[in-house]
Write a protein that holds these residues in place. Structure first.
Motif, PDB file in Angstrom:
ATOM      1  N   LEU A 101       0.936  -1.120   0.114  1.00 18.90           N
ATOM      2  CA  LEU A 101       0.039   0.052  -0.104  1.00 18.90           C
ATOM      3  C   LEU A 101       0.829   1.062  -0.006  1.00 18.90           C
ATOM      4  O   LEU A 101       0.450   2.313  -1.002  1.00 18.90           O
ATOM      5  CB  LEU A 101      -0.830  -0.044   1.179  1.00 18.90           C
ATOM      6  N   GLN A 102       1.817   1.223   0.621  1.00 21.75           N
ATOM      7  CA  GLN A 102       2.918   2.501   0.924  1.00 21.75           C
ATOM      8  C   GLN A 102       3.380   2.685  -0.681  1.00 21.75           C
ATOM      9  O   GLN A 102       3.708   3.741  -1.217  1.00 21.75           O
ATOM     10  CB  GLN A 102       4.013   2.058   1.853  1.00 21.75           C
ATOM     11  N   ALA A 103       3.708   1.615  -1.232  1.00 19.49           N
ATOM     12  CA  ALA A 103       4.456   1.574  -2.576  1.00 19.49           C
ATOM     13  C   ALA A 103       3.261   2.292  -3.656  1.00 19.49           C
ATOM     14  O   ALA A 103       3.698   2.907  -4.605  1.00 19.49           O
ATOM     15  CB  ALA A 103       4.768   0.058  -3.438  1.00 19.49           C
ATOM     16  N   LEU A 104       2.131   1.676  -3.478  1.00 20.46           N
ATOM     17  CA  LEU A 104       1.040   2.405  -4.012  1.00 20.46           C
ATOM     18  C   LEU A 104       0.637   3.878  -3.937  1.00 20.46           C
ATOM     19  O   LEU A 104       0.012   4.360  -4.614  1.00 20.46           O
ATOM     20  CB  LEU A 104      -0.394   1.677  -4.000  1.00 20.46           C
ATOM     21  N   GLY A 105       1.308   4.347  -2.742  1.00 21.74           N
ATOM     22  CA  GLY A 105       1.207   5.979  -2.380  1.00 21.74           C
ATOM     23  C   GLY A 105      -0.122   6.027  -1.507  1.00 21.74           C
ATOM     24  O   GLY A 105      -0.478   7.076  -1.258  1.00 21.74           O
ATOM     25  N   TYR A 106      -0.582   5.278  -0.884  1.00 25.18           N
ATOM     26  CA  TYR A 106      -1.429   5.121   0.408  1.00 25.18           C
ATOM     27  C   TYR A 106      -0.724   5.722   1.611  1.00 25.18           C
ATOM     28  O   TYR A 106       0.442   5.650   1.932  1.00 25.18           O
ATOM     29  CB  TYR A 106      -2.073   3.873   0.894  1.00 25.18           C
ATOM     30  N   THR A 107      -1.334   6.745   2.229  1.00 29.08           N
ATOM     31  CA  THR A 107      -0.709   7.399   3.218  1.00 29.08           C
ATOM     32  C   THR A 107      -1.403   6.911   4.676  1.00 29.08           C
ATOM     33  O   THR A 107      -2.724   6.911   4.633  1.00 29.08           O
ATOM     34  CB  THR A 107      -0.861   9.004   3.370  1.00 29.08           C
ATOM     35  N   PHE A 108      -0.480   6.393   5.769  1.00 29.72           N
ATOM     36  CA  PHE A 108      -1.220   5.775   6.633  1.00 29.72           C
ATOM     37  C   PHE A 108      -1.704   6.812   7.757  1.00 29.72           C
ATOM     38  O   PHE A 108      -0.824   7.847   7.997  1.00 29.72           O
ATOM     39  CB  PHE A 108      -0.292   4.872   7.332  1.00 29.72           C
ATOM     40  N   THR A 109      -2.678   6.772   8.564  1.00 34.08           N
ATOM     41  CA  THR A 109      -3.152   7.325   9.436  1.00 34.08           C
ATOM     42  C   THR A 109      -3.799   6.614  10.622  1.00 34.08           C
ATOM     43  O   THR A 109      -4.274   5.675  10.289  1.00 34.08           O
ATOM     44  CB  THR A 109      -4.228   8.647   8.970  1.00 34.08           C
ATOM     45  N   ASN A 110      -3.904   7.226  11.804  1.00 34.41           N
ATOM     46  CA  ASN A 110      -4.826   6.643  12.992  1.00 34.41           C
ATOM     47  C   ASN A 110      -5.898   7.604  13.425  1.00 34.41           C
ATOM     48  O   ASN A 110      -6.550   7.485  14.247  1.00 34.41           O
ATOM     49  CB  ASN A 110      -4.090   6.176  14.008  1.00 34.41           C
ATOM     50  N   ASP A 111      -6.341   8.718  12.720  1.00 34.29           N
ATOM     51  CA  ASP A 111      -7.185   9.491  12.663  1.00 34.29           C
ATOM     52  C   ASP A 111      -8.574   8.994  12.582  1.00 34.29           C
ATOM     53  O   ASP A 111      -8.935   8.754  11.141  1.00 34.29           O
ATOM     54  CB  ASP A 111      -6.825  10.837  12.172  1.00 34.29           C
ATOM     55  N   GLN A 112      -9.259   8.872  13.366  1.00 35.55           N
ATOM     56  CA  GLN A 112     -10.761   8.104  13.433  1.00 35.55           C
ATOM     57  C   GLN A 112     -11.475   8.969  12.093  1.00 35.55           C
ATOM     58  O   GLN A 112     -11.930   8.324  11.427  1.00 35.55           O
ATOM     59  CB  GLN A 112     -11.437   8.303  14.642  1.00 35.55           C
ATOM     60  N   ASP A 113     -11.610  10.569  12.252  1.00 35.54           N
ATOM     61  CA  ASP A 113     -12.481  11.129  11.320  1.00 35.54           C
ATOM     62  C   ASP A 113     -11.917  10.764   9.863  1.00 35.54           C
ATOM     63  O   ASP A 113     -12.855  10.503   9.033  1.00 35.54           O
ATOM     64  CB  ASP A 113     -12.563  12.412  11.829  1.00 35.54           C
ATOM     65  N   THR A 114     -10.760  10.858   9.774  1.00 35.81           N
ATOM     66  CA  THR A 114      -9.978  10.625   8.235  1.00 35.81           C
ATOM     67  C   THR A 114     -10.392   9.097   7.918  1.00 35.81           C
ATOM     68  O   THR A 114     -10.860   9.015   6.699  1.00 35.81           O
ATOM     69  CB  THR A 114      -8.643  10.723   8.350  1.00 35.81           C
ATOM     70  N   LEU A 115     -10.238   8.182   8.682  1.00 27.56           N
ATOM     71  CA  LEU A 115     -10.475   6.727   8.468  1.00 27.56           C
ATOM     72  C   LEU A 115     -11.980   6.669   7.973  1.00 27.56           C
ATOM     73  O   LEU A 115     -12.229   5.772   7.024  1.00 27.56           O
ATOM     74  CB  LEU A 115      -9.996   6.022   9.480  1.00 27.56           C
ATOM     75  N   LEU A 116     -12.816   7.115   8.870  1.00 27.50           N
ATOM     76  CA  LEU A 116     -14.280   6.865   8.595  1.00 27.50           C
ATOM     77  C   LEU A 116     -14.938   7.546   7.485  1.00 27.50           C
ATOM     78  O   LEU A 116     -15.563   6.940   6.703  1.00 27.50           O
ATOM     79  CB  LEU A 116     -15.107   7.135   9.475  1.00 27.50           C
ATOM     80  N   ARG A 117     -14.155   8.603   7.406  1.00 27.04           N
ATOM     81  CA  ARG A 117     -14.494   9.302   5.798  1.00 27.04           C
ATOM     82  C   ARG A 117     -14.163   8.406   4.570  1.00 27.04           C
ATOM     83  O   ARG A 117     -14.733   8.283   3.659  1.00 27.04           O
ATOM     84  CB  ARG A 117     -13.844  10.749   5.839  1.00 27.04           C
ATOM     85  N   THR A 118     -12.809   8.097   4.820  1.00 26.20           N
ATOM     86  CA  THR A 118     -12.305   7.269   3.697  1.00 26.20           C
ATOM     87  C   THR A 118     -13.113   5.818   3.629  1.00 26.20           C
ATOM     88  O   THR A 118     -13.232   5.513   2.244  1.00 26.20           O
ATOM     89  CB  THR A 118     -10.785   6.667   3.936  1.00 26.20           C
ATOM     90  N   LEU A 119     -13.544   5.219   4.490  1.00 26.72           N
ATOM     91  CA  LEU A 119     -14.255   3.965   4.529  1.00 26.72           C
ATOM     92  C   LEU A 119     -15.951   4.397   3.857  1.00 26.72           C
ATOM     93  O   LEU A 119     -16.295   3.552   2.913  1.00 26.72           O
ATOM     94  CB  LEU A 119     -14.529   3.512   5.991  1.00 26.72           C
ATOM     95  N   ASP A 120     -16.238   5.378   4.284  1.00 25.51           N
ATOM     96  CA  ASP A 120     -17.543   5.808   3.565  1.00 25.51           C
ATOM     97  C   ASP A 120     -17.399   6.004   2.251  1.00 25.51           C
ATOM     98  O   ASP A 120     -18.422   5.866   1.178  1.00 25.51           O
ATOM     99  CB  ASP A 120     -18.330   7.014   4.456  1.00 25.51           C
TER     100      ASP A 120
END
Length: 329
Positions: free
Chosen positions: A123-142
């Protein structure tokens, strides 16, 4: 810690409380590198023990960065790793395919430790940026149907262990813990294990967790996922069965069919080939088998071949690729 080390070196299993205390001490930075290496080595020298896995897991979840899904029902597909097979990232690809089929996915994973390329590496090689921010993750999920929980960001206790695991370069009991530590505790989960005894331990632990549905996979030839190279034991809350490639409506594969790359860039190339419908039939089939089992875990009333067909349609239609593109962008 000294008492626990005496027990471990005497081949005596730790109680759940003693295991909890041991890993709490490690996670809180109160153990030396030598003590950590000693614990890891001692636990590694014998089969997994239920009380120890329970206690280690209790400590890790207590120290974890929590995530509240707000009632969202999601699935995770994750293996222990450490099977020594060096396959491509089948479970991560299956997760993207399942999301493309319309099922929200909260994927938990990390860098490869005992294999060349882990899910986080790709995922990192594909350009994904890791985070543990809940709002960001739930927005991404939705928005995309999937989000990724990069284990080091959610399990700060591991920062004291990762350098030692890297130095050892072999699977450890942390491989066994990983699939049990998804901070969101998703309603559905497919667990892959390289060892039959570990599968039994998972089954025992998960039977007590009401409200969660699961499939625990152990390929009889040692893979921690459905490999299609032979039969696989699959345990759920209701039953245990032996599944063969034909049960998925798919042909048998060989070990060579599943070989992954040596680097994250190799893993990225295979990942994109599968999602762009440019992979080998074997690569496509094994991804669809694992994605199909995940869909079957959510809908056990549907046949496995029908669930595999649903996964295949997610790939062929480009919806799975769309999930990845939205995730990265």
């Amino acid at each position: 810690m000294k008492n626990q080390l005496h027990q471990l070196y005497a081949q005596e299993p730790l109680s759940r409380d003693a295991a909890y205390e041991t890993l709490s001490r490690i996670g809180n930075g109160r153990a030396t590198d030598i003590e950590i290496a000693a614990v890891v080595s001692a636990v590694n020298m014998r089969p997994a023990v239920l009380s120890e896995i329970q206690g280690f897991r209790d400590a890790m979840l207590e120290l974890a960065h929590p995530i509240d899904l707000g009632g969202r029902e999601t699935i995770d597909i994750v293996g222990t790793g450490g099977d020594g097979k060096n396959t491509f990232n089948i479970s991560t690809l299956a997760s993207v395919v399942v999301a493309g089929a319309g099922y929200p996915v909260t994927k938990h994973g990390s860098y490869g430790v005992s294999s060349n390329v882990g899910s986080s590496d790709v995922l990192q090689a594909l350009g994904y940026t890791f985070t543990n921010d809940q709002d960001t993750l739930l927005r991404t999920l939705d928005r995309t149907g999937i989000c990724f929980f990069h284990a080091p960001l959610f399990h700060p206790a591991m920062k004291n262990v990762v350098p030692i695991r890297k130095s050892l370069g072999v699977r450890t009991f942390f491989n066994l813990l990983g699939p049990l530590l998804n901070p969101a505790r998703p309603k559905y989960q497919v667990f892959g294990t390289y060892d039959r005894q570990v599968a039994r331990i998972y089954d025992y632990l998960l039977q007590d967790e009401t409200g969660r549905e699961f499939s625990i996979v152990h390929a009889l030839d040692g893979y921690d996922e459905i490999s299609l190279t032979g039969a696989a034991s699959v345990r759920s809350r209701e039953r245990q069965r032996l599944l063969h490639p034909q049960d998925f409506g798919l042909p048998a594969l060989t070990t060579e069919d599943l070989h992954g790359g040596e680097t994250a860039e190799d893993g990225k190339a295979i990942f994109l080939a599968v999602l762009n419908n440019a992979a080998t039939p074997a690569q496509r089939d094994v991804v669809c088998a694992n994605a199909g089992l995940a869909i079957h875990t959510i809908h056990p009333d549907r046949s496995l071949p029908d669930c595999v067909a649903e996964a295949a349609e997610s790939l062929s239609s480009g919806r799975a690729l769309g999930v990845l593109n939205r995730l990265i962008n």
